[in-house]
Scaffold this active site. Structure first.
Site, mmCIF file in Angstrom:
data_model
loop_
_atom_site.group_PDB
_atom_site.id
_atom_site.type_symbol
_atom_site.label_atom_id
_atom_site.label_comp_id
_atom_site.label_asym_id
_atom_site.label_seq_id
_atom_site.Cartn_x
_atom_site.Cartn_y
_atom_site.Cartn_z
ATOM 1 N N ARG A 25 0.828 -1.214 0.000
ATOM 2 C CA ARG A 25 0.000 0.000 0.000
ATOM 3 C C ARG A 25 0.854 1.253 0.000
ATOM 4 N NH1 ARG A 25 -5.608 -0.438 1.828
ATOM 5 N NH2 ARG A 25 -6.294 -2.325 0.798
ATOM 6 N N ARG A 29 -3.535 6.783 1.030
ATOM 7 C CA ARG A 29 -4.056 7.997 1.640
ATOM 8 C C ARG A 29 -3.064 8.741 2.515
ATOM 9 N NH1 ARG A 29 -9.446 5.162 3.588
ATOM 10 N NH2 ARG A 29 -7.866 3.548 3.791
ATOM 11 N N ARG A 38 -6.902 11.597 -6.166
ATOM 12 C CA ARG A 38 -8.107 10.900 -5.725
ATOM 13 C C ARG A 38 -9.299 11.867 -5.704
ATOM 14 N NH1 ARG A 38 -11.867 9.015 -3.041
ATOM 15 N NH2 ARG A 38 -11.742 7.598 -1.279
ATOM 16 N N ASP A 75 -7.091 -2.465 -7.288
ATOM 17 C CA ASP A 75 -7.566 -3.085 -6.058
ATOM 18 C C ASP A 75 -7.850 -4.553 -6.343
ATOM 19 O OD1 ASP A 75 -8.447 -2.177 -3.204
ATOM 20 O OD2 ASP A 75 -9.821 -3.750 -3.823
ATOM 21 N N TYR A 153 -15.159 -11.523 0.534
ATOM 22 C CA TYR A 153 -15.966 -10.337 0.182
ATOM 23 C C TYR A 153 -17.182 -10.728 -0.663
ATOM 24 C CZ TYR A 153 -12.135 -7.412 1.854
ATOM 25 O OH TYR A 153 -11.187 -6.812 2.645
HETATM 26 O O1 CP3 Z 1 -0.194 -1.188 -2.408
HETATM 27 C C1 CP3 Z 1 -0.501 -0.338 -3.270
HETATM 28 O O2 CP3 Z 1 -0.097 0.812 -3.222
HETATM 29 C C2 CP3 Z 1 -1.309 -0.763 -4.477
HETATM 30 C C3 CP3 Z 1 -2.701 -0.546 -4.439
HETATM 31 C C4 CP3 Z 1 -3.583 -1.473 -3.597
HETATM 32 C C5 CP3 Z 1 -4.832 -1.028 -3.102
HETATM 33 N N1 CP3 Z 1 -5.475 -2.085 -2.556
HETATM 34 C C6 CP3 Z 1 -5.324 0.350 -3.198
HETATM 35 C C7 CP3 Z 1 -6.388 0.778 -2.278
HETATM 36 C C8 CP3 Z 1 -3.466 -2.820 -3.258
HETATM 37 C C9 CP3 Z 1 -2.304 -3.766 -3.497
HETATM 38 C C10 CP3 Z 1 -4.688 -3.201 -2.613
HETATM 39 C C11 CP3 Z 1 -4.956 -4.567 -2.158
HETATM 40 C C12 CP3 Z 1 -6.131 -4.825 -1.322
HETATM 41 N N2 CP3 Z 1 -7.385 -4.287 -1.408
HETATM 42 C C13 CP3 Z 1 -6.180 -5.822 -0.318
HETATM 43 C C14 CP3 Z 1 -5.050 -6.742 0.023
HETATM 44 C C15 CP3 Z 1 -3.954 -6.071 0.728
HETATM 45 C C16 CP3 Z 1 -4.167 -5.818 2.193
HETATM 46 O O3 CP3 Z 1 -4.059 -4.637 2.576
HETATM 47 O O4 CP3 Z 1 -4.407 -6.753 2.925
HETATM 48 C C17 CP3 Z 1 -7.480 -5.813 0.250
HETATM 49 C C18 CP3 Z 1 -7.964 -6.684 1.366
HETATM 50 C C19 CP3 Z 1 -8.229 -4.838 -0.466
HETATM 51 C C20 CP3 Z 1 -9.673 -4.512 -0.298
HETATM 52 C C21 CP3 Z 1 -9.854 -3.102 0.054
HETATM 53 N N3 CP3 Z 1 -9.631 -2.034 -0.791
HETATM 54 C C22 CP3 Z 1 -10.302 -2.571 1.290
HETATM 55 C C23 CP3 Z 1 -10.660 -3.393 2.506
HETATM 56 C C24 CP3 Z 1 -10.328 -1.174 1.148
HETATM 57 C C25 CP3 Z 1 -10.794 -0.171 2.156
HETATM 58 C C26 CP3 Z 1 -9.643 0.117 3.038
HETATM 59 C C27 CP3 Z 1 -9.878 1.261 3.972
HETATM 60 O O5 CP3 Z 1 -9.013 1.392 4.832
HETATM 61 O O6 CP3 Z 1 -10.854 2.008 3.816
HETATM 62 C C28 CP3 Z 1 -9.856 -0.857 -0.135
HETATM 63 C C29 CP3 Z 1 -9.692 0.503 -0.682
HETATM 64 C C30 CP3 Z 1 -8.320 0.873 -1.159
HETATM 65 N N4 CP3 Z 1 -7.542 0.109 -1.975
HETATM 66 C C31 CP3 Z 1 -7.652 2.099 -0.918
HETATM 67 C C32 CP3 Z 1 -6.442 2.058 -1.627
HETATM 68 C C33 CP3 Z 1 -5.410 3.147 -1.773
HETATM 69 C C34 CP3 Z 1 -8.215 3.274 -0.128
HETATM 70 C C35 CP3 Z 1 -9.195 3.927 -1.026
HETATM 71 C C36 CP3 Z 1 -9.251 5.407 -0.881
HETATM 72 O O7 CP3 Z 1 -10.046 5.851 -0.047
HETATM 73 O O8 CP3 Z 1 -8.561 6.120 -1.626
#
Ligand code: CP3
Length: 345
Positions: A25, A29, A38, A75, A153
């Site tokens: 990640r 944010r 964003r 994602d 999910y």
């Molecule tokens: O790592 C990176 O920079 C690459 C981008 C990336 C994102 N999601 C962007 C994202 C990667 C590799 C993921 C993987 C992901 N997504 C996982 C597996 C990795 C882990 O952290 O365990 C999972 C479980 C998800 C599902 C997901 N996507 C969730 C649960 C959420 C909400 C998280 C939250 O804290 O609100 C997301 C959204 C998400 N994916 C964001 C980002 C940058 C935040 C979205 C935003 O508000 O801009």
């Protein structure tokens, strides 16, 4: 030697002049530059669907924090979305699917195989754009969720603390769960193959919710499916390293098997234990507790400890899970610099 080659070689377990570093990640944010793009894109999914903006966000951390590899901005949940599951991100609540899978009929309605994988064309376009814009010198990591983590999910309809709906399926309707996992696995295999054909240098499979399965059933409901994906890709693309990141399963370390390159150690698994059990067979990635990023001193200490444990063993520096939104950028930079300082061999 260009750092792209060093990164790929390190993942493949070859001798390298230093231990590379990237952060899970890393685009997110905590970066004001990400938040600006964003805001322009509006919805998070719009950003994933927009190759130009997704490319820009992918490149940001390379210059800002100085990591050795870029990770594709997307994602894991775009896969079930394109299988027909109607994904949305609700502000403050995270991802939601409006119509979770409850029955075989629900599963039959989903698009599978190449048809679903081809619908992810915006991801492949993003990868091609990144490859044009990214320095030749930097490796690009593509990724997917594991079939189990995606299925949690798809079955629950959202994130969960208890996993009660998908765990109920493990014990009362394992056939349906296996059918879901098999259908997702077929799509993911082709999706990752298309990511490779579009130009990614490394594959990471995230099994973020591995720990929800009791250890004696983990192989059957998760590991086996990840291995099927890894073996499919390794047979065709042996030069592309595969990182598997199963979060929070120290009791499975003795049972880890299969043809992949890097085992991602999460922050709750002691690095010593991972090294003892897996260090001879796989390259290890990790594993600083991401909350240490709140303190520079605690970060420095952890990086030193990890380096001391790993010594000259095959290793990639990383966090032991994703970075949190309120981490100061300068502390993330400090983490990368500390890894680079201690890893000069
Ligand atoms: O790592 C990176 O920079 C690459 C981008 C990336 C994102 N999601 C962007 C994202 C990667 C590799 C993921 C993987 C992901 N997504 C996982 C597996 C990795 C882990 O952290 O365990 C999972 C479980 C998800 C599902 C997901 N996507 C969730 C649960 C959420 C909400 C998280 C939250 O804290 O609100 C997301 C959204 C998400 N994916 C964001 C980002 C940058 C935040 C979205 C935003 O508000 O801009």
């Amino acid at each position: 030697m260009p750092s792209r080659k060093i990164f790929v070689d390190a993942c493949l377990g070859k001798e390298t002049p230093y231990t590379p570093v990237w952060m899970m990640r890393q685009a997110g944010r905590y970066l004001p530059e990400y938040m600006a793009i964003r805001a322009e894109a509006g919805d998070f999914l719009n950003l994933c669907h927009n190759p130009k903006k997704a490319c820009e966000v992918t490149l940001q951390p390379i210059d800002i924090v100085g990591v050795d590899a870029a990770i594709l901005f997307s994602d894991i949940l775009v896969v079930p979305d394109e299988m027909g599951m109607d994904l949305s991100f609700v502000k403050g609540e995270g991802p939601k699917f409006s119509d979770p899978i409850k029955t075989e009929a629900d599963l039959d309605r989903l698009i599978g195989g190449d048809e679903a994988a081809s619908k992810l064309s915006y991801v492949f376009e993003t990868i091609k754009l990144i490859k044009k814009e990214l320095s030749e010198d930097i490796a690009l990591i593509g990724f997917t969720g594991s079939p189990w983590t995606l299925a949690t999910y798809m079955i629950e309809g959202e994130g969960t603390k208890t996993y009660n709906i998908c765990k109920k399926m493990i014990y009362t309707n394992p056939t349906l769960l296996h059918n879901i996992l098999a259908k997702v696995t077929e799509v993911v295999k082709l999706y990752m193959e298309k990511q490779i054909q579009s130009g990614i240098d490394v594959v990471q499979i995230f099994d973020s919710w591995a720990a929800a399965i009791e250890p004696s059933m983990y192989d059957e409901f998760s590991w086996k499916y990840m291995l099927e994906i890894a073996e499919y890709l390794k047979e065709k693309y042996p030069h592309i390293p595969i990182i598997i990141f199963p979060k929070g399963i120290p009791s499975f370390l003795d049972k880890v098997y299969g043809n992949f390159d890097v085992f991602g150690v999460d922050w709750s698994t002691p690095m010593e234990l991972a090294k003892e059990k897996l260090g001879d067979k796989y390259v290890l990635q990790g594993n600083m507790e991401p909350c240490r990023l709140y303190s520079k001193e605690m970060t420095t200490k952890s990086v030193q400890d990890i380096q001391e444990i790993m010594g000259t063993s095959r290793h990639i520096f990383n966090l032991g899970h994703g970075i949190l939104p309120d981490v100061p950028v300068e502390n993330a930079i400090h983490f990368v610099k500390e890894c680079q300082r201690v890893s000069k061999k």
